[in-house]
Design an enzyme around this catalytic site. Structure first.
Site, mmCIF file in Angstrom:
data_model
loop_
_atom_site.group_PDB
_atom_site.id
_atom_site.type_symbol
_atom_site.label_atom_id
_atom_site.label_comp_id
_atom_site.label_asym_id
_atom_site.label_seq_id
_atom_site.Cartn_x
_atom_site.Cartn_y
_atom_site.Cartn_z
ATOM 1 N N LEU A 1 0.877 -1.163 0.000
ATOM 2 C CA LEU A 1 0.000 0.000 0.000
ATOM 3 C C LEU A 1 0.913 1.211 0.000
ATOM 4 O O LEU A 1 1.886 1.254 0.763
ATOM 5 C CB LEU A 1 -0.881 0.019 1.256
ATOM 6 C CG LEU A 1 -1.973 -1.051 1.368
ATOM 7 C CD1 LEU A 1 -2.646 -0.948 2.722
ATOM 8 C CD2 LEU A 1 -2.986 -0.923 0.247
ATOM 9 N N ASP A 2 0.634 2.195 -0.834
ATOM 10 C CA ASP A 2 1.505 3.365 -0.842
ATOM 11 C C ASP A 2 1.393 4.109 0.486
ATOM 12 O O ASP A 2 0.468 3.884 1.272
ATOM 13 C CB ASP A 2 1.218 4.274 -2.044
ATOM 14 C CG ASP A 2 -0.178 4.869 -2.023
ATOM 15 O OD1 ASP A 2 -0.457 5.644 -1.087
ATOM 16 O OD2 ASP A 2 -0.970 4.586 -2.935
ATOM 17 N N ALA A 3 2.344 4.977 0.733
ATOM 18 C CA ALA A 3 2.441 5.628 2.047
ATOM 19 C C ALA A 3 1.180 6.410 2.396
ATOM 20 O O ALA A 3 0.821 6.529 3.573
ATOM 21 C CB ALA A 3 3.661 6.545 2.085
#
Length: 248
Positions: free
Chosen positions: A109-111
């Site tokens: 999951l991106d930041a």
């Protein structure tokens, strides 16, 4: 499996140790034909199995290898999906500090995205869950700018071309009533392409403000609070393992 030999352990003992049910209850399951070993229905109470056998109860796989760990994390925003970030950003290590085995995240999951992240040391399962060819669905809830209507939902379902190929949602719906210049949208898709939900919603002119992954395959985030980790239940582990095993 060898029904007549003395090799391996008794099936009811193994399944009781795996947390399926008591030995007596497992014996009833065996007699009822609810259990398979390596694709074969087992109905004899004296059956023994090897440690590497593939066992199912009512079609759901059973975890026999107790060295494997399966965890769910509700990843907060601002944390990168890696066990060690060379740029010094907050990573996943703080959430697994108390886990004795070395586990890794399944996919990313991106930041800026929060929500359900699976952590495991089961490489075979991780491959199935992360590879798009297996079609494991993920569901996201996005807060987006603008008023989303059914026309936008139809476009997301029908699909369109992005710079890295065609994409469409497997399911899409509006949650609640748009207000304050924002809408809530739920998207389900099996693609694992980079930032795909954000790019899809940007394409239909509704950029994402907040994004949460609520489900991954058979797993649901439920009430797990942000930053918390928990072991998967016996049923959840079984549902995941069923995905990773070939059809009999």
């Amino acid at each position: 499996m060898s029904d007549a030999s003395s090799e391996g352990e008794r099936l009811q003992k193994v399944l009781a140790a795996a947390g399926v049910a008591s030995r007596r209850a497992v014996e009833d399951m065996i007699v009822a034909g609810r259990i398979t070993v390596d694709g074969r229905v087992v109905t004899e109470l004296g059956s023994r199995i090897h440690p590497d056998a593939m066992v199912t109860v009512d079609g759901t796989a059973v975890q026999l290898d107790t060295t494997k760990r399966y965890l769910m994390l509700n990843k907060p925003t601002g944390v990168v999906s890696t066990m060690s970030d060379e740029r010094g950003r907050p990573d996943l290590r703080e959430f697994v500090a108390d886990i004795s085995e070395r586990v890794y995240n399944v996919g990313r999951l991106d930041a800026d995205t929060s929500g359900l992240l699976i952590l495991t040391n089961d490489g075979d399962l991780a491959h199935v869950l992360a590879h798009p060819s297996f079609g494991v669905e993920k569901t996201y809830v996005a807060k987006v700018r603008g008023r989303v209507d059914q026309r936008v939902i139809r476009v997301l379902l029908a699909g369109f071309e992005l710079e890295d190929g065609e994409i469409h949602a497997d399911a899409a719906r509006i949650i609640g009533t748009p207000s304050g210049g924002f809408s809530m949208v739920e998207l389900t898709l099996h693609s694992g392409r980079n930032r795909i939900v954000r790019r899809m919603l940007e394409h239909v002119d509704h950029p994402v403000v907040e994004l949460v992954r609520r489900s991954f395959g058979p797993l649901h985030l439920g009430t797990l609070r942000s930053g918390r980790v928990r072991e998967l239940s016996t049923m959840e582990r079984g549902a995941l393992l069923t995905l990773s095993r070939p059809a009999p």
